[in-house]
Design an enzyme around this catalytic site. Structure first.
Site, PDB file in Angstrom:
ATOM      1  N   CYS A 173       0.806  -1.219   0.000  1.00  0.00           N
ATOM      2  CA  CYS A 173       0.000   0.000   0.000  1.00  0.00           C
ATOM      3  C   CYS A 173       0.842   1.273   0.000  1.00  0.00           C
ATOM      4  O   CYS A 173       0.298   2.376  -0.091  1.00  0.00           O
ATOM      5  CB  CYS A 173      -0.930   0.001   1.204  1.00  0.00           C
ATOM      6  SG  CYS A 173      -1.989  -1.457   1.271  1.00  0.00           S
ATOM      7  N   HIS A 313      -2.199   7.837   6.554  1.00  0.00           N
ATOM      8  CA  HIS A 313      -2.523   6.645   5.766  1.00  0.00           C
ATOM      9  C   HIS A 313      -3.947   6.204   6.095  1.00  0.00           C
ATOM     10  O   HIS A 313      -4.714   5.866   5.204  1.00  0.00           O
ATOM     11  CB  HIS A 313      -1.513   5.540   6.082  1.00  0.00           C
ATOM     12  CG  HIS A 313      -1.670   4.311   5.253  1.00  0.00           C
ATOM     13  ND1 HIS A 313      -1.629   4.334   3.885  1.00  0.00           N
ATOM     14  CD2 HIS A 313      -1.862   3.004   5.601  1.00  0.00           C
ATOM     15  CE1 HIS A 313      -1.788   3.103   3.411  1.00  0.00           C
ATOM     16  NE2 HIS A 313      -1.938   2.282   4.431  1.00  0.00           N
ATOM     17  N   GLU A 324      -0.398   4.113  13.612  1.00  0.00           N
ATOM     18  CA  GLU A 324      -0.060   5.371  12.942  1.00  0.00           C
ATOM     19  C   GLU A 324      -0.227   6.556  13.896  1.00  0.00           C
ATOM     20  O   GLU A 324       0.582   7.488  13.882  1.00  0.00           O
ATOM     21  CB  GLU A 324      -0.920   5.577  11.706  1.00  0.00           C
ATOM     22  CG  GLU A 324      -0.538   6.833  10.948  1.00  0.00           C
ATOM     23  CD  GLU A 324      -1.228   6.996   9.617  1.00  0.00           C
ATOM     24  OE1 GLU A 324      -0.805   7.878   8.835  1.00  0.00           O
ATOM     25  OE2 GLU A 324      -2.200   6.259   9.341  1.00  0.00           O
ATOM     26  N   LYS A 343      -8.962   8.252   2.911  1.00  0.00           N
ATOM     27  CA  LYS A 343      -9.626   6.973   2.618  1.00  0.00           C
ATOM     28  C   LYS A 343     -11.048   6.872   3.160  1.00  0.00           C
ATOM     29  O   LYS A 343     -11.798   5.995   2.748  1.00  0.00           O
ATOM     30  CB  LYS A 343      -8.771   5.812   3.135  1.00  0.00           C
ATOM     31  CG  LYS A 343      -7.447   5.657   2.401  1.00  0.00           C
ATOM     32  CD  LYS A 343      -6.621   4.508   2.939  1.00  0.00           C
ATOM     33  CE  LYS A 343      -5.283   4.406   2.246  1.00  0.00           C
ATOM     34  NZ  LYS A 343      -4.376   5.540   2.548  1.00  0.00           N
ATOM     35  N   HIS A 348      -9.660   2.525  -0.153  1.00  0.00           N
ATOM     36  CA  HIS A 348      -8.229   2.244  -0.228  1.00  0.00           C
ATOM     37  C   HIS A 348      -7.857   1.777  -1.632  1.00  0.00           C
ATOM     38  O   HIS A 348      -8.211   0.671  -2.044  1.00  0.00           O
ATOM     39  CB  HIS A 348      -7.873   1.183   0.816  1.00  0.00           C
ATOM     40  CG  HIS A 348      -6.410   1.049   1.080  1.00  0.00           C
ATOM     41  ND1 HIS A 348      -5.443   1.582   0.264  1.00  0.00           N
ATOM     42  CD2 HIS A 348      -5.741   0.408   2.087  1.00  0.00           C
ATOM     43  CE1 HIS A 348      -4.251   1.297   0.757  1.00  0.00           C
ATOM     44  NE2 HIS A 348      -4.405   0.595   1.858  1.00  0.00           N
ATOM     45  N   PHE A 407       1.601  -3.687   3.859  1.00  0.00           N
ATOM     46  CA  PHE A 407       1.929  -5.022   4.345  1.00  0.00           C
ATOM     47  C   PHE A 407       3.422  -5.286   4.137  1.00  0.00           C
ATOM     48  O   PHE A 407       4.028  -4.837   3.170  1.00  0.00           O
ATOM     49  CB  PHE A 407       1.126  -6.075   3.591  1.00  0.00           C
ATOM     50  CG  PHE A 407      -0.295  -6.241   4.075  1.00  0.00           C
ATOM     51  CD1 PHE A 407      -0.807  -5.479   5.107  1.00  0.00           C
ATOM     52  CD2 PHE A 407      -1.133  -7.175   3.480  1.00  0.00           C
ATOM     53  CE1 PHE A 407      -2.105  -5.637   5.556  1.00  0.00           C
ATOM     54  CE2 PHE A 407      -2.444  -7.349   3.911  1.00  0.00           C
ATOM     55  CZ  PHE A 407      -2.929  -6.585   4.949  1.00  0.00           C
TER      56      PHE A 407
END
Length: 420
Positions: A173, A313, A324, A343, A348, A407
Protein backbone atom coordinates in the site's frame (compact mmCIF):
# COMPACT_ATOMS: atom_id res chain seq x y z
CA UNK A 1 -2.98 27.11 -9.56
CA UNK A 2 0.40 28.68 -10.18
CA UNK A 3 3.23 29.95 -8.11
CA UNK A 4 6.86 30.91 -8.32
CA UNK A 5 9.54 29.48 -6.11
CA UNK A 6 13.11 30.72 -5.93
CA UNK A 7 14.94 28.01 -7.88
CA UNK A 8 17.85 27.44 -5.51
CA UNK A 9 18.92 23.93 -4.62
CA UNK A 10 17.59 21.24 -2.36
CA UNK A 11 18.74 21.45 1.29
CA UNK A 12 20.38 18.03 1.05
CA UNK A 13 22.03 18.84 -2.28
CA UNK A 14 20.91 18.47 -5.87
CA UNK A 15 17.91 19.93 -7.66
CA UNK A 16 14.56 20.87 -6.23
CA UNK A 17 11.61 18.95 -7.69
CA UNK A 18 8.52 20.74 -8.96
CA UNK A 19 5.09 19.23 -9.63
CA UNK A 20 3.84 20.60 -12.96
CA UNK A 21 1.00 18.21 -13.82
CA UNK A 22 -1.56 16.09 -11.94
CA UNK A 23 -4.16 13.65 -13.21
CA UNK A 24 -6.43 11.21 -11.42
CA UNK A 25 -9.06 8.60 -12.12
CA UNK A 26 -10.43 7.73 -8.69
CA UNK A 27 -13.72 7.05 -6.87
CA UNK A 28 -13.98 10.69 -5.75
CA UNK A 29 -13.79 12.01 -9.30
CA UNK A 30 -12.03 11.92 -12.62
CA UNK A 31 -10.01 15.07 -12.08
CA UNK A 32 -8.04 16.42 -9.15
CA UNK A 33 -10.51 19.28 -8.68
CA UNK A 34 -13.50 16.90 -8.67
CA UNK A 35 -11.80 14.67 -6.11
CA UNK A 36 -10.86 17.68 -3.96
CA UNK A 37 -14.45 18.93 -3.96
CA UNK A 38 -15.79 15.51 -2.93
CA UNK A 39 -13.15 15.25 -0.22
CA UNK A 40 -14.42 18.41 1.43
CA UNK A 41 -17.92 16.95 1.70
CA UNK A 42 -16.63 14.02 3.80
CA UNK A 43 -19.11 11.74 1.99
CA UNK A 44 -17.93 8.21 1.23
CA UNK A 45 -17.97 6.89 -2.33
CA UNK A 46 -18.51 3.25 -1.26
CA UNK A 47 -21.41 1.45 -2.90
CA UNK A 48 -22.82 -2.02 -3.49
CA UNK A 49 -21.08 -3.89 -6.34
CA UNK A 50 -23.37 -6.39 -8.11
CA UNK A 51 -20.74 -8.98 -9.03
CA UNK A 52 -19.57 -9.17 -5.42
CA UNK A 53 -23.14 -9.87 -4.35
CA UNK A 54 -23.57 -12.50 -7.07
CA UNK A 55 -20.41 -14.29 -5.93
CA UNK A 56 -21.80 -14.39 -2.36
CA UNK A 57 -18.64 -12.84 -0.94
CA UNK A 58 -18.52 -11.66 2.69
CA UNK A 59 -18.07 -8.07 1.46
CA UNK A 60 -20.53 -6.68 -1.12
CA UNK A 61 -19.25 -3.14 -1.61
CA UNK A 62 -16.25 -1.10 -2.77
CA UNK A 63 -15.29 2.34 -4.12
CA UNK A 64 -15.19 2.40 -7.92
CA UNK A 65 -14.07 5.01 -10.45
CA UNK A 66 -17.16 6.76 -11.85
CA UNK A 67 -17.81 6.27 -15.58
CA UNK A 68 -15.83 8.43 -18.01
CA UNK A 69 -15.32 8.53 -21.78
CA UNK A 70 -12.62 5.94 -22.36
CA UNK A 71 -12.75 6.65 -26.11
CA UNK A 72 -11.40 10.13 -25.43
CA UNK A 73 -8.16 8.57 -24.22
CA UNK A 74 -7.70 5.24 -25.98
CA UNK A 75 -8.56 3.71 -29.33
CA UNK A 76 -10.83 0.68 -29.23
CA UNK A 77 -7.85 -1.49 -30.23
CA UNK A 78 -5.68 -0.11 -27.41
CA UNK A 79 -8.45 -0.64 -24.88
CA UNK A 80 -8.88 -4.28 -25.93
CA UNK A 81 -5.18 -5.04 -25.57
CA UNK A 82 -4.78 -3.76 -22.03
CA UNK A 83 -6.54 -4.41 -18.74
CA UNK A 84 -8.41 -1.97 -16.54
CA UNK A 85 -5.36 -1.22 -14.38
CA UNK A 86 -3.37 -0.01 -17.37
CA UNK A 87 -6.38 1.81 -18.81
CA UNK A 88 -6.82 3.83 -15.61
CA UNK A 89 -3.13 4.68 -15.45
CA UNK A 90 -2.91 5.84 -19.08
CA UNK A 91 -6.00 8.01 -18.70
CA UNK A 92 -4.74 9.63 -15.49
CA UNK A 93 -1.34 10.17 -17.12
CA UNK A 94 -2.92 11.89 -20.13
CA UNK A 95 -4.64 14.34 -17.79
CA UNK A 96 -1.30 15.07 -16.10
CA UNK A 97 1.03 15.23 -19.10
CA UNK A 98 -1.02 17.48 -21.40
CA UNK A 99 -1.47 20.39 -18.94
CA UNK A 100 2.19 20.15 -17.87
CA UNK A 101 3.10 21.37 -21.36
CA UNK A 102 6.44 19.63 -21.59
CA UNK A 103 8.53 21.13 -24.42
CA UNK A 104 8.41 19.05 -27.59
CA UNK A 105 12.19 19.24 -27.99
CA UNK A 106 12.96 17.83 -24.54
CA UNK A 107 15.39 14.88 -24.82
CA UNK A 108 13.25 11.77 -24.40
CA UNK A 109 16.06 9.86 -22.72
CA UNK A 110 15.89 12.40 -19.88
CA UNK A 111 12.18 11.71 -19.21
CA UNK A 112 11.38 8.66 -17.09
CA UNK A 113 8.34 6.75 -15.86
CA UNK A 114 8.08 5.63 -12.23
CA UNK A 115 4.90 3.76 -11.25
CA UNK A 116 3.82 1.93 -8.11
CA UNK A 117 1.36 -0.96 -7.86
CA UNK A 118 0.53 -3.20 -4.94
CA UNK A 119 -1.47 -5.86 -6.78
CA UNK A 120 0.06 -5.60 -10.25
CA UNK A 121 -1.33 -8.01 -12.82
CA UNK A 122 -3.05 -10.29 -10.32
CA UNK A 123 -6.62 -9.30 -11.33
CA UNK A 124 -5.83 -10.09 -14.97
CA UNK A 125 -4.29 -13.41 -14.01
CA UNK A 126 -7.37 -14.17 -11.91
CA UNK A 127 -9.71 -13.39 -14.82
CA UNK A 128 -7.84 -15.52 -17.34
CA UNK A 129 -7.51 -18.40 -14.89
CA UNK A 130 -11.23 -18.41 -14.12
CA UNK A 131 -12.20 -18.20 -17.80
CA UNK A 132 -9.53 -20.46 -19.37
CA UNK A 133 -8.08 -22.52 -16.53
CA UNK A 134 -9.43 -25.77 -17.98
CA UNK A 135 -8.33 -24.84 -21.52
CA UNK A 136 -4.78 -23.48 -21.26
CA UNK A 137 -4.17 -24.06 -24.96
CA UNK A 138 -6.81 -21.40 -25.67
CA UNK A 139 -5.35 -18.64 -23.49
CA UNK A 140 -5.72 -15.16 -25.04
CA UNK A 141 -2.63 -14.03 -26.91
CA UNK A 142 -2.31 -10.88 -24.74
CA UNK A 143 -2.27 -12.84 -21.45
CA UNK A 144 1.39 -12.23 -20.60
CA UNK A 145 1.55 -8.48 -21.36
CA UNK A 146 -1.77 -7.93 -19.57
CA UNK A 147 -0.62 -9.70 -16.40
CA UNK A 148 2.92 -8.29 -16.15
CA UNK A 149 3.15 -5.96 -13.15
CA UNK A 150 5.28 -3.53 -15.16
CA UNK A 151 2.81 -3.27 -18.05
CA UNK A 152 1.22 0.02 -16.87
CA UNK A 153 4.59 1.77 -16.64
CA UNK A 154 5.87 0.36 -19.92
CA UNK A 155 2.68 1.17 -21.81
CA UNK A 156 2.90 4.72 -20.52
CA UNK A 157 6.52 5.06 -21.64
CA UNK A 158 5.66 3.62 -25.06
CA UNK A 159 2.74 5.98 -25.53
CA UNK A 160 4.88 9.11 -25.18
CA UNK A 161 8.25 7.73 -26.25
CA UNK A 162 9.84 8.41 -22.85
CA UNK A 163 13.20 6.60 -22.88
CA UNK A 164 14.56 7.39 -19.43
CA UNK A 165 14.38 4.99 -16.48
CA UNK A 166 11.06 3.12 -16.52
CA UNK A 167 10.60 1.41 -13.16
CA UNK A 168 7.76 -0.34 -11.36
CA UNK A 169 7.70 -0.33 -7.56
CA UNK A 170 5.73 -2.75 -5.44
CA UNK A 171 5.77 -1.92 -1.73
CA UNK A 172 2.17 -2.95 -1.05
CA UNK A 173 0.00 0.00 0.00
CA UNK A 174 3.05 2.30 0.01
CA UNK A 175 3.75 1.69 -3.70
CA UNK A 176 2.45 4.99 -5.08
CA UNK A 177 4.32 7.03 -2.49
CA UNK A 178 7.48 5.02 -3.10
CA UNK A 179 7.23 5.70 -6.84
CA UNK A 180 6.87 9.45 -6.30
CA UNK A 181 9.70 9.57 -3.79
CA UNK A 182 12.10 7.56 -5.93
CA UNK A 183 11.20 9.64 -8.99
CA UNK A 184 11.96 12.81 -7.03
CA UNK A 185 15.33 11.36 -6.01
CA UNK A 186 16.20 10.60 -9.64
CA UNK A 187 15.50 14.20 -10.57
CA UNK A 188 17.21 15.62 -7.50
CA UNK A 189 20.47 13.84 -8.25
CA UNK A 190 20.48 14.31 -12.01
CA UNK A 191 19.43 10.91 -13.34
CA UNK A 192 16.33 12.43 -14.95
CA UNK A 193 15.08 15.89 -15.85
CA UNK A 194 11.40 14.87 -15.83
CA UNK A 195 9.50 11.92 -14.37
CA UNK A 196 5.90 10.90 -14.94
CA UNK A 197 5.20 9.14 -11.66
CA UNK A 198 2.32 7.76 -9.64
CA UNK A 199 0.41 4.66 -8.64
CA UNK A 200 -2.44 2.44 -9.74
CA UNK A 201 -4.46 -0.63 -8.78
CA UNK A 202 -7.82 -2.09 -9.75
CA UNK A 203 -8.48 -5.03 -7.47
CA UNK A 204 -12.22 -5.21 -6.89
CA UNK A 205 -12.24 -8.83 -8.03
CA UNK A 206 -13.58 -12.09 -6.65
CA UNK A 207 -10.28 -13.59 -5.49
CA UNK A 208 -8.73 -10.39 -4.18
CA UNK A 209 -11.85 -9.35 -2.28
CA UNK A 210 -12.36 -12.87 -0.98
CA UNK A 211 -8.75 -13.11 0.19
CA UNK A 212 -8.82 -9.82 2.08
CA UNK A 213 -12.19 -10.71 3.59
CA UNK A 214 -10.74 -14.03 4.73
CA UNK A 215 -8.08 -12.07 6.62
CA UNK A 216 -10.84 -10.01 8.25
CA UNK A 217 -9.07 -6.88 7.04
CA UNK A 218 -12.12 -5.30 5.36
CA UNK A 219 -15.25 -3.76 6.77
CA UNK A 220 -18.32 -5.97 6.50
CA UNK A 221 -20.95 -3.21 6.74
CA UNK A 222 -22.87 -4.57 3.77
CA UNK A 223 -26.06 -2.83 4.86
CA UNK A 224 -24.47 0.61 5.15
CA UNK A 225 -21.43 0.85 2.83
CA UNK A 226 -21.29 4.65 3.02
CA UNK A 227 -20.50 4.35 6.73
CA UNK A 228 -17.92 1.59 6.38
CA UNK A 229 -14.69 3.52 5.86
CA UNK A 230 -14.10 5.45 9.08
CA UNK A 231 -10.40 6.12 9.72
CA UNK A 232 -9.47 6.45 13.40
CA UNK A 233 -13.11 6.15 14.47
CA UNK A 234 -13.91 4.15 17.59
CA UNK A 235 -16.36 2.02 15.58
CA UNK A 236 -14.05 1.14 12.67
CA UNK A 237 -14.01 -2.47 11.55
CA UNK A 238 -11.77 -2.60 8.48
CA UNK A 239 -10.85 -0.92 5.22
CA UNK A 240 -12.93 -0.50 2.06
CA UNK A 241 -11.38 -1.67 -1.21
CA UNK A 242 -11.13 0.88 -4.01
CA UNK A 243 -9.63 1.23 -7.46
CA UNK A 244 -7.95 4.10 -9.24
CA UNK A 245 -4.85 5.81 -10.55
CA UNK A 246 -3.04 9.07 -9.91
CA UNK A 247 -0.11 10.47 -11.89
CA UNK A 248 2.08 13.51 -11.25
CA UNK A 249 4.55 15.14 -13.61
CA UNK A 250 7.75 16.00 -11.78
CA UNK A 251 10.61 18.07 -13.14
CA UNK A 252 13.58 20.13 -12.10
CA UNK A 253 12.39 23.27 -10.39
CA UNK A 254 14.86 25.52 -12.22
CA UNK A 255 13.76 24.18 -15.61
CA UNK A 256 10.08 24.55 -14.73
CA UNK A 257 10.61 28.14 -13.67
CA UNK A 258 12.66 28.94 -16.76
CA UNK A 259 9.90 27.80 -19.10
CA UNK A 260 7.15 29.52 -17.13
CA UNK A 261 5.36 26.32 -16.19
CA UNK A 262 2.42 26.26 -13.81
CA UNK A 263 3.84 24.86 -10.58
CA UNK A 264 1.42 23.05 -8.27
CA UNK A 265 3.99 22.51 -5.57
CA UNK A 266 7.14 20.65 -4.71
CA UNK A 267 8.23 17.24 -3.46
CA UNK A 268 10.48 18.54 -0.74
CA UNK A 269 11.24 15.43 1.32
CA UNK A 270 11.01 11.65 1.15
CA UNK A 271 11.97 8.68 3.28
CA UNK A 272 11.24 4.97 3.58
CA UNK A 273 11.75 2.46 6.38
CA UNK A 274 10.66 -1.08 7.23
CA UNK A 275 9.08 -2.36 10.44
CA UNK A 276 10.78 -5.77 9.97
CA UNK A 277 8.15 -7.02 12.38
CA UNK A 278 5.18 -8.85 10.81
CA UNK A 279 4.00 -9.57 7.27
CA UNK A 280 0.59 -7.89 7.71
CA UNK A 281 0.53 -6.18 11.12
CA UNK A 282 2.27 -2.87 11.89
CA UNK A 283 4.78 -2.44 14.69
CA UNK A 284 2.44 -1.57 17.54
CA UNK A 285 4.48 1.25 19.08
CA UNK A 286 4.80 3.03 15.72
CA UNK A 287 8.52 3.64 16.09
CA UNK A 288 9.67 2.57 12.57
CA UNK A 289 6.83 4.54 10.96
CA UNK A 290 7.53 7.53 13.20
CA UNK A 291 11.20 7.36 12.22
CA UNK A 292 10.16 7.40 8.56
CA UNK A 293 8.19 10.60 9.18
CA UNK A 294 11.11 12.23 10.97
CA UNK A 295 13.50 11.29 8.17
CA UNK A 296 11.18 12.73 5.51
CA UNK A 297 10.83 15.99 7.44
CA UNK A 298 14.59 16.20 7.87
CA UNK A 299 15.11 15.44 4.18
CA UNK A 300 12.99 18.49 3.38
CA UNK A 301 15.32 20.63 5.48
CA UNK A 302 12.60 21.67 7.91
CA UNK A 303 11.45 20.76 11.42
CA UNK A 304 8.23 19.13 12.68
CA UNK A 305 6.84 22.56 13.64
CA UNK A 306 6.90 23.54 9.94
CA UNK A 307 4.36 20.86 9.00
CA UNK A 308 0.92 22.43 8.57
CA UNK A 309 -1.03 19.18 8.56
CA UNK A 310 -0.67 15.43 8.16
CA UNK A 311 -2.37 13.37 5.49
CA UNK A 312 -2.57 10.08 7.37
CA UNK A 313 -2.52 6.64 5.77
CA UNK A 314 -5.67 6.05 7.84
CA UNK A 315 -6.94 2.72 6.56
CA UNK A 316 -9.85 2.36 9.02
CA UNK A 317 -8.38 -0.81 10.50
CA UNK A 318 -7.98 -1.06 14.24
CA UNK A 319 -4.27 -1.87 14.50
CA UNK A 320 -3.02 0.26 11.61
CA UNK A 321 -4.77 3.43 12.72
CA UNK A 322 -3.64 2.93 16.29
CA UNK A 323 -0.01 2.36 15.27
CA UNK A 324 -0.06 5.37 12.94
CA UNK A 325 -1.45 7.61 15.68
CA UNK A 326 1.40 6.52 17.93
CA UNK A 327 3.88 7.15 15.12
CA UNK A 328 2.55 10.68 14.53
CA UNK A 329 2.72 11.34 18.26
CA UNK A 330 6.36 10.19 18.27
CA UNK A 331 7.27 12.30 15.26
CA UNK A 332 5.76 15.49 16.64
CA UNK A 333 6.64 14.97 20.28
CA UNK A 334 3.05 15.17 21.48
CA UNK A 335 2.36 18.37 19.49
CA UNK A 336 0.32 16.95 16.64
CA UNK A 337 -0.65 19.21 13.75
CA UNK A 338 -4.14 18.72 12.28
CA UNK A 339 -4.58 15.22 10.86
CA UNK A 340 -6.88 14.10 8.05
CA UNK A 341 -7.38 10.81 6.20
CA UNK A 342 -8.56 10.63 2.58
CA UNK A 343 -9.63 6.97 2.62
CA UNK A 344 -12.81 7.76 4.50
CA UNK A 345 -14.07 9.20 1.21
CA UNK A 346 -12.14 7.31 -1.46
CA UNK A 347 -11.63 3.91 0.12
CA UNK A 348 -8.23 2.24 -0.23
CA UNK A 349 -6.72 2.31 -3.73
CA UNK A 350 -3.84 0.04 -2.56
CA UNK A 351 -0.89 1.05 -4.78
CA UNK A 352 -2.77 4.07 -6.11
CA UNK A 353 -3.52 5.58 -2.70
CA UNK A 354 -0.23 7.31 -1.97
CA UNK A 355 -0.12 9.09 -5.33
CA UNK A 356 -3.76 10.20 -5.13
CA UNK A 357 -3.29 11.45 -1.60
CA UNK A 358 -0.13 13.35 -2.57
CA UNK A 359 -2.03 15.20 -5.29
CA UNK A 360 -4.93 16.05 -2.98
CA UNK A 361 -2.61 16.98 -0.12
CA UNK A 362 -0.85 19.51 -2.35
CA UNK A 363 -4.14 21.23 -3.15
CA UNK A 364 -5.18 21.22 0.50
CA UNK A 365 -1.83 22.58 1.66
CA UNK A 366 -1.79 25.40 -0.89
CA UNK A 367 -5.38 26.41 -0.11
CA UNK A 368 -4.94 26.19 3.64
CA UNK A 369 -7.70 23.61 4.07
CA UNK A 370 -7.60 20.37 6.07
CA UNK A 371 -10.53 18.16 5.02
CA UNK A 372 -12.55 16.38 7.70
CA UNK A 373 -12.19 12.64 8.22
CA UNK A 374 -15.35 10.96 6.95
CA UNK A 375 -17.53 9.10 9.45
CA UNK A 376 -15.48 10.26 12.42
CA UNK A 377 -17.75 10.34 15.49
CA UNK A 378 -15.21 9.66 18.24
CA UNK A 379 -11.75 8.19 18.42
CA UNK A 380 -9.60 6.38 20.98
CA UNK A 381 -6.62 8.03 19.25
CA UNK A 382 -7.87 11.57 19.90
CA UNK A 383 -5.53 11.97 22.88
CA UNK A 384 -2.54 11.32 20.57
CA UNK A 385 -3.37 13.20 17.37
CA UNK A 386 -5.42 16.25 16.39
CA UNK A 387 -8.03 14.60 14.15
CA UNK A 388 -10.15 16.91 12.00
CA UNK A 389 -13.79 15.85 12.11
CA UNK A 390 -17.14 17.37 11.17
CA UNK A 391 -16.11 20.22 8.88
CA UNK A 392 -12.91 21.30 7.14
CA UNK A 393 -10.42 23.30 9.14
CA UNK A 394 -8.69 26.43 7.84
CA UNK A 395 -4.94 26.64 8.38
CA UNK A 396 -2.10 28.69 6.94
CA UNK A 397 -0.60 27.27 3.73
CA UNK A 398 2.36 25.15 4.75
CA UNK A 399 4.20 21.89 4.15
CA UNK A 400 2.14 18.71 4.44
CA UNK A 401 3.36 15.28 5.51
CA UNK A 402 1.73 12.43 3.56
CA UNK A 403 2.02 8.90 4.97
CA UNK A 404 1.74 5.48 3.33
CA UNK A 405 2.25 2.15 5.10
CA UNK A 406 1.93 -1.31 3.59
CA UNK A 407 1.93 -5.02 4.35
CA UNK A 408 5.41 -6.28 5.04
CA UNK A 409 6.05 -3.26 7.26
CA UNK A 410 6.74 -0.96 4.28
CA UNK A 411 6.72 2.70 5.33
CA UNK A 412 7.02 5.62 2.91
CA UNK A 413 6.48 9.31 3.64
CA UNK A 414 6.51 12.46 1.51
CA UNK A 415 6.83 16.09 2.54
CA UNK A 416 5.07 18.28 0.00
CA UNK A 417 5.46 22.05 -0.24
CA UNK A 418 2.65 24.05 -1.84
CA UNK A 419 3.15 26.74 -4.43
CA UNK A 420 2.51 30.17 -2.93
Amino acid sequence: MSGRHPSGGHPSGGHRVAVTGMGVKCPAGNSVEEAYARLLTARSTARRVPHLVEQDLPVHFACLVPPFDLDAYLTRREARQIDRTTQLLLCAAADAVAPAGLPADRPLDRVGVQIGTGIGGLPSMEAVTLSHGARPRDLPVHTVPRTMANSPACRLAMRYGFQGACTTYSSACASGTTALGEAARKIRYGELDVAVAGGVDSAVTTVVMGAFARMRAMSTRNGEPALASRPFDADRDGFVMAEGAAVLVLERMDAALARGAVIHGEIAGYAETCDAFHIVAPHEDGEPAGRCMRLAVADAGIGPADIGHVNAHGTSTLRNDRAEARAIDRCFGGQSPPVTAVKGVTGHLIGGSGALEAALALLCAARGVVPPVANLTGSPEADLVDLVGGTARTVAPAHVLSNSFGFGGQNACLVLAPAP
